[in-house]
Design a protein around this motif. Sequence first.
Motif, PDB file in Angstrom:
ATOM      1  N   THR A  85     -43.697  25.882  20.946  1.00 61.50           N
ATOM      2  CA  THR A  85     -42.763  26.953  21.145  1.00 61.50           C
ATOM      3  C   THR A  85     -42.183  27.027  22.353  1.00 61.50           C
ATOM      4  O   THR A  85     -42.492  26.771  23.290  1.00 61.50           O
ATOM      5  CB  THR A  85     -43.835  28.125  20.939  1.00 61.50           C
ATOM      6  OG1 THR A  85     -44.362  28.464  19.635  1.00 61.50           O
ATOM      7  CG2 THR A  85     -42.751  29.594  20.906  1.00 61.50           C
ATOM      8  N   GLY A  86     -40.957  27.376  22.409  1.00 64.81           N
ATOM      9  CA  GLY A  86     -40.088  27.169  23.428  1.00 64.81           C
ATOM     10  C   GLY A  86     -39.434  26.183  23.758  1.00 64.81           C
ATOM     11  O   GLY A  86     -38.672  25.843  24.590  1.00 64.81           O
ATOM     12  N   ASP A  87     -39.888  24.819  23.025  1.00 60.55           N
ATOM     13  CA  ASP A  87     -39.258  23.457  23.449  1.00 60.55           C
ATOM     14  C   ASP A  87     -37.712  23.465  22.915  1.00 60.55           C
ATOM     15  O   ASP A  87     -37.536  24.098  21.864  1.00 60.55           O
ATOM     16  CB  ASP A  87     -39.979  22.357  22.656  1.00 60.55           C
ATOM     17  CG  ASP A  87     -41.251  22.266  23.279  1.00 60.55           C
ATOM     18  OD1 ASP A  87     -41.660  22.680  24.402  1.00 60.55           O
ATOM     19  OD2 ASP A  87     -42.083  21.422  22.576  1.00 60.55           O
ATOM     20  N   PRO A  88     -36.966  23.058  23.642  1.00 64.15           N
ATOM     21  CA  PRO A  88     -35.435  22.686  23.267  1.00 64.15           C
ATOM     22  C   PRO A  88     -35.497  21.839  22.128  1.00 64.15           C
ATOM     23  O   PRO A  88     -36.062  20.964  22.032  1.00 64.15           O
ATOM     24  CB  PRO A  88     -34.763  22.396  24.612  1.00 64.15           C
ATOM     25  CG  PRO A  88     -35.801  21.743  25.220  1.00 64.15           C
ATOM     26  CD  PRO A  88     -37.137  22.357  25.257  1.00 64.15           C
ATOM     27  N   VAL A  89     -34.519  22.129  21.397  1.00 61.27           N
ATOM     28  CA  VAL A  89     -34.140  21.301  20.293  1.00 61.27           C
ATOM     29  C   VAL A  89     -32.859  20.968  20.294  1.00 61.27           C
ATOM     30  O   VAL A  89     -31.864  21.724  20.363  1.00 61.27           O
ATOM     31  CB  VAL A  89     -34.387  22.001  18.954  1.00 61.27           C
ATOM     32  CG1 VAL A  89     -33.974  20.973  17.750  1.00 61.27           C
ATOM     33  CG2 VAL A  89     -35.750  22.607  18.588  1.00 61.27           C
ATOM     34  N   TYR A  90     -32.572  19.331  20.341  1.00 62.30           N
ATOM     35  CA  TYR A  90     -31.357  18.911  20.312  1.00 62.30           C
ATOM     36  C   TYR A  90     -31.108  18.035  19.005  1.00 62.30           C
ATOM     37  O   TYR A  90     -31.905  17.622  18.268  1.00 62.30           O
ATOM     38  CB  TYR A  90     -31.467  17.787  21.460  1.00 62.30           C
ATOM     39  CG  TYR A  90     -31.472  18.606  22.867  1.00 62.30           C
ATOM     40  CD1 TYR A  90     -30.485  18.952  23.663  1.00 62.30           C
ATOM     41  CD2 TYR A  90     -32.741  18.735  23.377  1.00 62.30           C
ATOM     42  CE1 TYR A  90     -30.386  19.483  24.718  1.00 62.30           C
ATOM     43  CE2 TYR A  90     -32.756  19.521  24.745  1.00 62.30           C
ATOM     44  CZ  TYR A  90     -31.739  19.817  25.364  1.00 62.30           C
ATOM     45  OH  TYR A  90     -31.693  20.354  26.518  1.00 62.30           O
TER      46      TYR A  90
END
Length: 273
Positions: A85-90
Amino acid sequence: MAGSLFNNYPFDIPTEAFPFVRFKQAFAAVQASIVHLQGVPPARRFALVPMGPPLLPYSSTCKAVFKYNPAAKAVELVVDRDYQTGDPVYAWCGPQPNSRLLINYGIVDESNPYDKLQLTVTLPADDPLYKVKRGILQDENLSTMQTFDLTRPQPLPPMLLPYLRLAYVTTHEQINQIEFKEGCAALDSQLEQTVACQLASHLNKKLGGYKHPLWRDLETLENPNSSPRQKVAARLTLIEKSIYQGCLDAVSSCAPCLDADGAPKPAVTVKFT
C-alpha cells in the motif's frame, strides 16, 4: 487518411468550427489516452484508455506492461512484482528514445536505456574506390549509408572511426590496412586528422544548431520560476547535448583534431546527417 476522409465526406467535418488550434487540443487529449499493448499483432497494438495514461506515471526501466485480456475484454496493467500500500505504480513505455517519449507521453527519462541519437554517414558514389569500399563494408555487415547510434554510456560507437577511416582513404594500400576492430591503431596522422576534424566539425554543427547552449539548460532546470514545459524541454536538450559533447570528447581523446582551420581538405566528400 485525412485526405481520403475529407474527400469522401467533404461537408461532414466543418473546418470553420474546428480550426487548427482546436484540432491540436483534441489530438493532444486523444494522444494522451493511448497505450501501446504488448504481445498483440501490430494492427491491435494501440488502445484508447481514457483514465489510464493521464493518471499513470511511465518508466523506461520498469517491467509492468499494458496487455489486452481477451477473456475479460479489457486492457490490464500486468505488474512484475507484489506491491505494498502506497507503493508507486509505473508502466513500461516501451523501447523509445527520449525524443519519442516526450511526444508520446510528455516525459523525459534520464535513466532511459533506449535513449540515443543517430548519426548517418554516406559514402559518395563518385569515389573512385567506391566499389572496393562497398565490398569491404558488406563483409563487415555495414553499408555505404550507415547509421550509428550515439548513447550516453557509449557516445562514440566502436565502429565509427574505422568506418570513417575507410571512407576517407584514397589508395588501395591504405584500404588494405583498415581494420574494423574496437581500439585499432590509426593508419597515419594525416588521415586521423581528416577523420577527427570532419567528425568534430559535424558534431559542433549539431551542438550549434540548438537555440541555447548547455549551460542555459542547467539554468532553466535550477530556476524555480521555470514552467514544467520549459523544464522538460531543457531536460531533453540537455541530454542530447551531453551525448554530442560526449562523442566530441571521445573523439578528442583518441584522435584529436589539432588544427581544424589548417586541416587539409579531404579528397573524398563524405556526407554526415
